[in-house]
Motif scaffolding. Sequence first.
Motif, PDB file in Angstrom:
ATOM      1  N   GLU A 194      89.412 -75.553 -65.292  1.00  0.00           N
ATOM      2  CA  GLU A 194      90.812 -75.123 -65.350  1.00  0.00           C
ATOM      3  C   GLU A 194      91.029 -73.995 -64.358  1.00  0.00           C
ATOM      4  OE1 GLU A 194      93.792 -75.060 -68.837  1.00  0.00           O
ATOM      5  OE2 GLU A 194      92.743 -73.131 -68.940  1.00  0.00           O
ATOM      6  N   GLN A 254      94.307 -78.440 -64.266  1.00  0.00           N
ATOM      7  CA  GLN A 254      92.926 -78.847 -64.524  1.00  0.00           C
ATOM      8  C   GLN A 254      92.468 -79.799 -63.430  1.00  0.00           C
ATOM      9  OE1 GLN A 254      91.754 -80.141 -68.459  1.00  0.00           O
ATOM     10  NE2 GLN A 254      93.156 -78.701 -69.449  1.00  0.00           N
ATOM     11  N   PRO A 283      87.874 -75.806 -69.334  1.00  0.00           N
ATOM     12  CA  PRO A 283      89.145 -75.873 -70.063  1.00  0.00           C
ATOM     13  C   PRO A 283      88.911 -75.792 -71.576  1.00  0.00           C
ATOM     14  CG  PRO A 283      88.974 -77.655 -68.448  1.00  0.00           C
ATOM     15  CD  PRO A 283      87.609 -77.042 -68.571  1.00  0.00           C
TER      16      PRO A 283
END
Length: 262
Positions: A118, A211, A254
Amino acid sequence: MPLKTIAFALATLSTLAFAAPALAAGPELLVPGKLQAATEGTFSPFSMRAPDGTLDGLEIRVMKEVARRMGVEYAPVLIKWDSLLIGLEADQFDVISAAMDITPERQKRVTFADGWLESGGRILTPKSSPIKSAEDLKGKTVGALVSSTFSKIAEEKGASVKGYKADADAIQDLVNGNVDAVITDSIAGAWAIKEAKLPIVMTDDYVSRVQKGFAIKRGKPELTAAIDKALAEMVADGTYAKLTSDLIGFDPAPKEPIRSQP
């Protein structure tokens, strides 16, 4: 040959016949036992050359570990960015490891493994700056790439924007005190701070998020599942954090990965 022996031989051949396709398919690799991963090799800190000339970087380290956990050889394929998707669809390699944003448009064309990193826009400031979040940008002079989404975000927050053609120039101006803050990609910012030992910091908040995912040719569910499994295990056992934090100073996994879509 006795009838029992013939029957046993036929049964064995029948079993092998049914098993062979599954074994041959494996994780749907173009070359059995080898994971061919496309990378640019020139996009620090995602892919770059180590002092000894070998490939290194966030995506290189993560993909190498994915291959190891899959029990196959990691085989990087150096290719320019604008040829990545074309090469994938033409079966020139198995997966794109280059830092590619997961977007709805790309999801229509390829399958992405679960989001592996991310990133997004973050604010860089001097260590002594009173700017602690995007809400503090009003009335300040903020550096950002010309015509970028980061420039627009700074304007929306009430800042006066100074445009640059390169992040490095904006960050240098920040160090020199010519702007109050810079908005840039969080990974690029962290790499610059750590690599050059700059006297600047990033605020905790993100002004945008994205992402990145490993792209796979559509119609390869076994390969996608194998990569997803390896990624999940790496994050769970702490290997992912060790491989990435060493380069940028924090773990970019993430918290809620964008999941693979068929």
